[in-house]
Design a protein around this motif. Sequence first.
Motif, PDB file in Angstrom:
ATOM      1  N   ARG A 160       1.001  -1.328  -0.088  1.00 17.29           N
ATOM      2  CA  ARG A 160      -0.009   0.034  -0.170  1.00 17.29           C
ATOM      3  C   ARG A 160       0.729   1.117  -0.028  1.00 17.29           C
ATOM      4  O   ARG A 160       1.733   1.406   0.724  1.00 17.29           O
ATOM      5  N   GLU A 161       0.860   2.182  -1.069  1.00 15.19           N
ATOM      6  CA  GLU A 161       1.730   3.068  -1.187  1.00 15.19           C
ATOM      7  C   GLU A 161       0.837   4.521  -1.641  1.00 15.19           C
ATOM      8  O   GLU A 161      -0.223   4.577  -1.923  1.00 15.19           O
ATOM      9  N   GLY A 162       1.684   5.591  -1.025  1.00 21.00           N
ATOM     10  CA  GLY A 162       1.237   6.755  -1.655  1.00 21.00           C
ATOM     11  C   GLY A 162       0.992   6.872  -3.336  1.00 21.00           C
ATOM     12  O   GLY A 162       1.882   6.401  -3.993  1.00 21.00           O
ATOM     13  N   HIS A 163      -0.280   7.304  -3.609  1.00 26.63           N
ATOM     14  CA  HIS A 163      -0.499   7.179  -5.054  1.00 26.63           C
ATOM     15  C   HIS A 163       0.567   8.330  -5.781  1.00 26.63           C
ATOM     16  O   HIS A 163       0.724   9.372  -5.306  1.00 26.63           O
ATOM     17  N   PRO A 164       0.973   7.784  -7.025  1.00 32.83           N
ATOM     18  CA  PRO A 164       1.911   8.840  -7.614  1.00 32.83           C
ATOM     19  C   PRO A 164       1.378  10.198  -8.076  1.00 32.83           C
ATOM     20  O   PRO A 164       2.010  11.112  -8.192  1.00 32.83           O
ATOM     21  N   VAL A 165      -0.196  10.063  -8.180  1.00 33.03           N
ATOM     22  CA  VAL A 165      -0.791  11.629  -8.245  1.00 33.03           C
ATOM     23  C   VAL A 165      -0.677  12.455  -7.120  1.00 33.03           C
ATOM     24  O   VAL A 165      -0.363  13.630  -6.994  1.00 33.03           O
ATOM     25  N   LEU A 166      -0.726  11.715  -6.004  1.00 34.72           N
ATOM     26  CA  LEU A 166      -0.556  12.321  -4.713  1.00 34.72           C
ATOM     27  C   LEU A 166       0.972  12.724  -4.614  1.00 34.72           C
ATOM     28  O   LEU A 166       1.328  14.138  -4.187  1.00 34.72           O
TER      29      LEU A 166
END
Length: 279
Positions: A160-166
């Motif tokens: 689970r990771e920070g979204h690349p858009v974020l």
Amino acid sequence: MPAPDEDYRAVNLAQWNERAPAHAASPDYAVERFLAEPDYLSHVVRFDLPLLGDVRGLRGVHLQCHIGTDTVSLARRGARMTGVDFSPAALTEARRLAAGAGADVEFVESDVYNAPAAVGRDDFDLVYTGVGALCWLPDIVGWAHTVAALLRPGGRLFIREGHPVLWALDDERTDQLVLAYPYHHQRVATVFDEPGTYVETEVQFQHNRSHEWNHGLGEIVTALLDAGMQLTGLVEHDSVPWNAVPGQMVPAAADHEWRLADRPERLPHTYTLQAVRQG
Ligand SMILES: C[S@@+](CC[C@H](N)C(=O)[O-])C[C@H]1O[C@@H](n2cnc3c(N)ncnc32)[C@H](O)[C@@H]1O
């Protein structure tokens, strides 16, 4: 501005070694709750549980385990865990936490890319990682091969990771969402020089530079497929476990997640990706 070609590992390591003790002392990582409550789990792992399922008996490796709160949480769910991180200071905190929490977890100091050799195993059932991990890695293709090299055939990646858009958002804007940083991978790092950290602390830091890379969702999926992994799940979430865009997010008491205060449905905050190593 620092030179973009300075040694990214040394620069990032200095940053993490300095922050690890402050993170362990911060109420946000809730180390004292792990020590006091035998069943306490990190909010991150608690959020993961519906997608993660039963991990009892699994042999797991947690890449970029930091101070070990999620690693110990997985051990408390019955997995036999190894944590890997390149920061000796983070591992000092992680070992102290595991000892105090009565969790039998092995911690290994290693760069992500050397993890298979450092842990000496290629038969893990589970590679667990994320929540601020991939942004420190310049080579997503190499990372995907590292994940595959750690897993037995049929073994699973859970990230689970920070979204690349974020990650592409300007986190200093408090009025609107502004795409300020690359979404697609760039060879040259984005270099930040920021005094604080993502948890509550009074500590003043000396090492504030960091080298970071974003990786688009398609780049991550393609790297995993090319490394022999089969995608089994990809869920995008409308929440993130830290205050990623200060001034524009609100926390929810129910799940300790942060969401945009205004129409959170506009933004994929994080994602959970699962993939299985093919035989
Ligand atoms: C944001 S923390 C991960 C947070 C973790 N999910 C948690 O909340 O506990 C990032 C971690 O990655 C580690 N790290 C950064 N670059 C690394 C590398 N090249 N190899 C191994 N660990 C690395 C840092 O030492 C740090 O502990």
